[in-house]
Design a protein around this motif. Structure first.
Motif, PDB file in Angstrom:
ATOM      1  N   UNK A  62       0.817  -1.207   0.000  1.00 31.30           N
ATOM      2  CA  UNK A  62       0.000   0.000   0.000  1.00 31.30           C
ATOM      3  C   UNK A  62       0.853   1.260   0.000  1.00 31.30           C
ATOM      4  N   UNK A  63       2.031   1.172   0.613  1.00 30.76           N
ATOM      5  CA  UNK A  63       2.941   2.319   0.658  1.00 30.76           C
ATOM      6  C   UNK A  63       3.706   2.514  -0.646  1.00 30.76           C
ATOM      7  N   UNK A  64       3.582   1.558  -1.562  1.00 28.65           N
ATOM      8  CA  UNK A  64       4.268   1.674  -2.844  1.00 28.65           C
ATOM      9  C   UNK A  64       5.731   1.302  -2.803  1.00 28.65           C
ATOM     10  N   UNK A  65       6.133   0.523  -1.842  1.00 28.66           N
ATOM     11  CA  UNK A  65       7.525   0.101  -1.737  1.00 28.66           C
ATOM     12  C   UNK A  65       7.899  -0.774  -2.932  1.00 28.66           C
ATOM     13  N   UNK A  66       9.153  -0.732  -3.330  1.00 30.92           N
ATOM     14  CA  UNK A  66       9.615  -1.547  -4.456  1.00 30.92           C
ATOM     15  C   UNK A  66       9.342  -3.022  -4.177  1.00 30.92           C
ATOM     16  N   UNK A  67       8.770  -3.718  -5.163  1.00 36.03           N
ATOM     17  CA  UNK A  67       8.346  -5.104  -4.950  1.00 36.03           C
ATOM     18  C   UNK A  67       9.490  -5.994  -4.482  1.00 36.03           C
ATOM     19  N   UNK A  68      10.670  -5.796  -5.039  1.00 35.73           N
ATOM     20  CA  UNK A  68      11.817  -6.640  -4.688  1.00 35.73           C
ATOM     21  C   UNK A  68      12.247  -6.461  -3.241  1.00 35.73           C
ATOM     22  N   UNK A  69      11.751  -5.411  -2.581  1.00 40.28           N
ATOM     23  CA  UNK A  69      12.157  -5.128  -1.201  1.00 40.28           C
ATOM     24  C   UNK A  69      11.092  -5.499  -0.173  1.00 40.28           C
ATOM     25  N   UNK A  70      10.011  -6.139  -0.628  1.00 43.15           N
ATOM     26  CA  UNK A  70       8.911  -6.477   0.291  1.00 43.15           C
ATOM     27  C   UNK A  70       9.019  -7.946   0.697  1.00 43.15           C
ATOM     28  N   UNK A  71       9.459  -8.172   1.921  1.00 44.82           N
ATOM     29  CA  UNK A  71       9.544  -9.543   2.413  1.00 44.82           C
ATOM     30  C   UNK A  71       8.148 -10.149   2.543  1.00 44.82           C
ATOM     31  N   UNK A  72       8.062 -11.468   2.355  1.00 49.59           N
ATOM     32  CA  UNK A  72       6.812 -12.249   2.355  1.00 49.59           C
ATOM     33  C   UNK A  72       6.046 -12.126   1.035  1.00 49.59           C
ATOM     34  N   UNK A  73       6.588 -11.389   0.062  1.00 50.02           N
ATOM     35  CA  UNK A  73       5.877 -11.185  -1.198  1.00 50.02           C
ATOM     36  C   UNK A  73       6.388 -12.127  -2.278  1.00 50.02           C
ATOM     37  N   UNK A  74       5.462 -12.656  -3.074  1.00 56.19           N
ATOM     38  CA  UNK A  74       5.780 -13.398  -4.297  1.00 56.19           C
ATOM     39  C   UNK A  74       5.168 -12.597  -5.450  1.00 56.19           C
ATOM     40  N   UNK A  75       5.973 -12.306  -6.474  1.00 50.32           N
ATOM     41  CA  UNK A  75       5.507 -11.453  -7.571  1.00 50.32           C
ATOM     42  C   UNK A  75       6.193 -11.851  -8.872  1.00 50.32           C
ATOM     43  N   UNK A  76       5.774 -11.229  -9.986  1.00 49.01           N
ATOM     44  CA  UNK A  76       6.419 -11.435 -11.271  1.00 49.01           C
ATOM     45  C   UNK A  76       7.290 -10.215 -11.569  1.00 49.01           C
ATOM     46  N   UNK A  77       8.509 -10.468 -12.021  1.00 48.09           N
ATOM     47  CA  UNK A  77       9.383  -9.349 -12.375  1.00 48.09           C
ATOM     48  C   UNK A  77       9.078  -8.870 -13.800  1.00 48.09           C
ATOM     49  N   UNK A  78       9.867  -7.935 -14.294  1.00 50.09           N
ATOM     50  CA  UNK A  78       9.622  -7.356 -15.614  1.00 50.09           C
ATOM     51  C   UNK A  78       9.672  -8.356 -16.745  1.00 50.09           C
ATOM     52  N   UNK A  79      10.375  -9.477 -16.541  1.00 48.16           N
ATOM     53  CA  UNK A  79      10.463 -10.520 -17.562  1.00 48.16           C
ATOM     54  C   UNK A  79       9.364 -11.565 -17.421  1.00 48.16           C
ATOM     55  N   UNK A  80       8.478 -11.361 -16.441  1.00 52.42           N
ATOM     56  CA  UNK A  80       7.402 -12.323 -16.234  1.00 52.42           C
ATOM     57  C   UNK A  80       7.785 -13.505 -15.376  1.00 52.42           C
ATOM     58  N   UNK A  81       9.024 -13.492 -14.853  1.00 52.92           N
ATOM     59  CA  UNK A  81       9.462 -14.592 -13.997  1.00 52.92           C
ATOM     60  C   UNK A  81       8.941 -14.396 -12.577  1.00 52.92           C
ATOM     61  N   UNK A  82       8.573 -15.501 -11.935  1.00 53.39           N
ATOM     62  CA  UNK A  82       8.060 -15.438 -10.570  1.00 53.39           C
ATOM     63  C   UNK A  82       9.226 -15.334  -9.594  1.00 53.39           C
ATOM     64  N   UNK A  83       9.137 -14.350  -8.704  1.00 54.31           N
ATOM     65  CA  UNK A  83      10.188 -14.089  -7.718  1.00 54.31           C
ATOM     66  C   UNK A  83       9.621 -14.282  -6.321  1.00 54.31           C
ATOM     67  N   UNK A  84      10.315 -15.039  -5.499  1.00 49.46           N
ATOM     68  CA  UNK A  84       9.912 -15.260  -4.102  1.00 49.46           C
ATOM     69  C   UNK A  84      10.856 -14.489  -3.184  1.00 49.46           C
TER      70      UNK A  84
END
Length: 547
Positions: free
Chosen positions: A140-162
């Protein structure tokens, strides 16, 4: 950021049929209520939508439109295994209408599976693994996705990052009370299980996170090993808040084990005795770990009923799935509960690996011999993060239908080899339930408490048309419902064969829980002068536990 948190409906006894279970029990979704108050505290306007709430419409589209009407930037969906596909359908509808909305899923199902969820469901942007407050606030604060612990997301290449797991919240008293006020229809539209309370209105509270024990059938992937509690003072103030603001007079504590921290419970009871709130409560205890003094104090503080997990009355089944609990201890604990003037409720599971018709009959006999005031028997459903998962899916112990929508402890998705069919299991289950509630002991206790149960009876009378309609529906459509149950088709988008995502610590716990010998999870202390034949090197062992 505007956030809307959603509790999807999922399925009841017969998927796709009317859900009449809410007539007997409708509980507030405490998880998203807690997250809502946390986000509001930090400046993010948050709405709640409970798809099982008293004013929720039927159907995916109607509920999704309500979510869209709240104009969210971020939608969070908290789903169990059985409600997950409902959550996916909601997310897909929302994305079709407003693709710019970000959608995050959390709770036990995604915490136990992890990254593969994103590989199968493109409408989900993020997964929140484990405890949700920190991860959601960072989003909600807009923190960079790569810096959010407990988050699983897709990076710019579409790869899933844990991302790594974040540290747990150590002081639960830092959390504001759940946002009960945001829940449409609370408290009058929500109610506790019938005949489990004497005063109205009722509410649920959870005053701890985690559990100090490891049962074979339990999933601990959200809170993992760490067991933390609210203080006695915080719990007392929480109860007082519910009474003063909402008129709540009965609390069901849904902690995994309310009395695990004895000092805290003693302090809370002392507060409730010295400064009474005029409230009753129910809570869970552990067989063999509760003293007469503790039970007497709970009664004096306002406790009405205590429940205990027994699971089975077959000694072999108990040793396998509920180590540390014995039948003599169970009997003695029930006697002590009654001696303290409390009601005793037993919790049982039917259909675990190793179950047979004989073990179920043995359990049924034992239940009647206990003179319990109430009992609950669930139909075993494997959970991805539970120690017993691999055994259930291997086929060695039985036949498993991996249909997420049916995995709600109301359907026999797992059939142990000891049974010829799921129909046989259903027949035995129904036989036991009828036997218990038709027993002379239960009928006598119920008749004695008619006045105490007046609010439950009033609830039944108020909803008599719906109750009669439910009875007529199931009676008139019995054959069709049985056919629907047998021929129910798995959701076309649900994957199968996904593997649990467990931390090294939980993997160790699973090995310890399923071992035929007792294994301690504490590191072994090296002997001062080990004999050569007994050293780990001599034994060829690198196991980091002691036996």
């Amino acid at each position: 950021m505007r956030v809307t948190l959603v509790h999807p409906a999922g399925f009841n006894f017969v998927p796709g049929q009317p859900d009449f279970s809410v007539l007997a029990n409708r509980m507030p979704p405490i998880g998203i209520m807690q997250l809502a108050s946390w986000l509001e505290k930090h400046g993010h306007p948050t709405e709640l939508h409970d798809c099982l709430g008293p004013y929720a419409p039927p159907g995916i589209a109607a509920n999704a439109e309500i979510v869209l009407a709240s104009r969210p930037d971020l939608v969070g969906i908290s789903a169990t295994t059985s409600s997950f596909m409902d959550g996916v359908d909601l997310a897909a509808f929302i994305k079709r209408k407003r693709p710019e909305i970000r959608i995050v899923f959390g709770a036990v199902h995604v915490s136990s599976i992890g990254a593969p969820i994103l590989e199968h469901f493109p409408e989900i942007d993020y997964l929140c693994i484990g405890e949700g407050e920190g991860c959601l606030l960072d989003l909600a604060n807009g923190k960079a996705l790569a810096e959010i612990d407990n988050l699983v997301f897709r990076n710019g290449d579409g790869q899933v990052v844990c991302n790594p797991r974040r540290h747990r919240i150590l002081n639960l008293d830092e959390l504001p009370f759940p946002a009960y006020e945001k829940l449409a229809g609370f408290p009058h539209g929500y109610h506790l299980p019938l005949f489990a309370y004497e005063k109205r209105h009722g509410a649920t509270m959870i005053t701890s996170r985690g559990c100090p024990y490891t049962c074979s059938f339990c999933d601990r992937t959200v809170f993992e090993r760490l067991y933390k509690t609210n203080s006695a003072q915080y719990t007392y103030e929480h109860m007082k808040y519910l009474r003063d603001r909402f008129g709540v007079r009965h609390i069901n504590f849904y902690d995994d084990l309310f009395t695990a921290h004895r000092k805290r419970v003693t302090e809370l009871c002392e507060m409730l005795i010295e400064q009474p709130l005029g409230m009753n409560f129910n809570c869970a205890i552990r067989t063999g770990h509760t003293s007469d003094e503790m039970l007497a104090m709970l009664k004096k503080a306002g406790a009405l009923m205590v429940s205990m997990g027994i699971e089975s009355a077959d000694p072999g089944m108990m040793e396998r799935h509920k180590a540390g609990v014995t039948l003599p201890e169970v009997k003695k604990t029930v006697e002590r509960i009654h001696a303290a003037g409390l009601r005793a409720k037993g919790l049982f599971i039917f259909g675990l690996p190793g179950e047979t018709p004989e073990t179920l009959r043995h359990t049924s006999d034992f239940i009647l011999s206990l003179d319990l005031d109430e009992m609950n028997m669930t139909k075993f459903s494997p959970m991805y993060g539970a120690p017993i998962w691999d055994e259930c899916v291997s086929g060695k112990e039985g036949d498993f239908i991996e249909d997420w929508r049916l995995m709600n402890c109301l359907n026999f998705v797992f059939k142990p080899h000891g049974f010829s069919s799921r129909e046989e299991m259903d027949a035995l289950y129904n036989w036991h339930v009828k036997r218990y509630y038709d027993s002379r002991g239960y009928r006598h206790r119920f008749a004695k408490r008619l006045w105490q149960h007046r609010w439950s009876l009033w609830h039944v009378v108020r909803h008599l048309p719906e109750t009669v309609a439910a009875a007529r529906y199931f009676s008139a459509n019995k054959e069709e419902l049985e056919l629907a149950r047998r021929e129910f088709v798995r959701h076309p988008r649900q994957p199968v064969g996904l593997q649990p995502f467990l931390s090294p610590e939980l993997k160790a716990d699973a090995i310890a829980a399923m071992s035929p010998i007792r294994i301690s999870r504490r590191p072994a202390r090296p002997a001062t002068e080990p004999d050569a034949c007994c050293t780990p090197q001599a034994l060829g062992s690198t196991m980091p536990w002691t036996v």
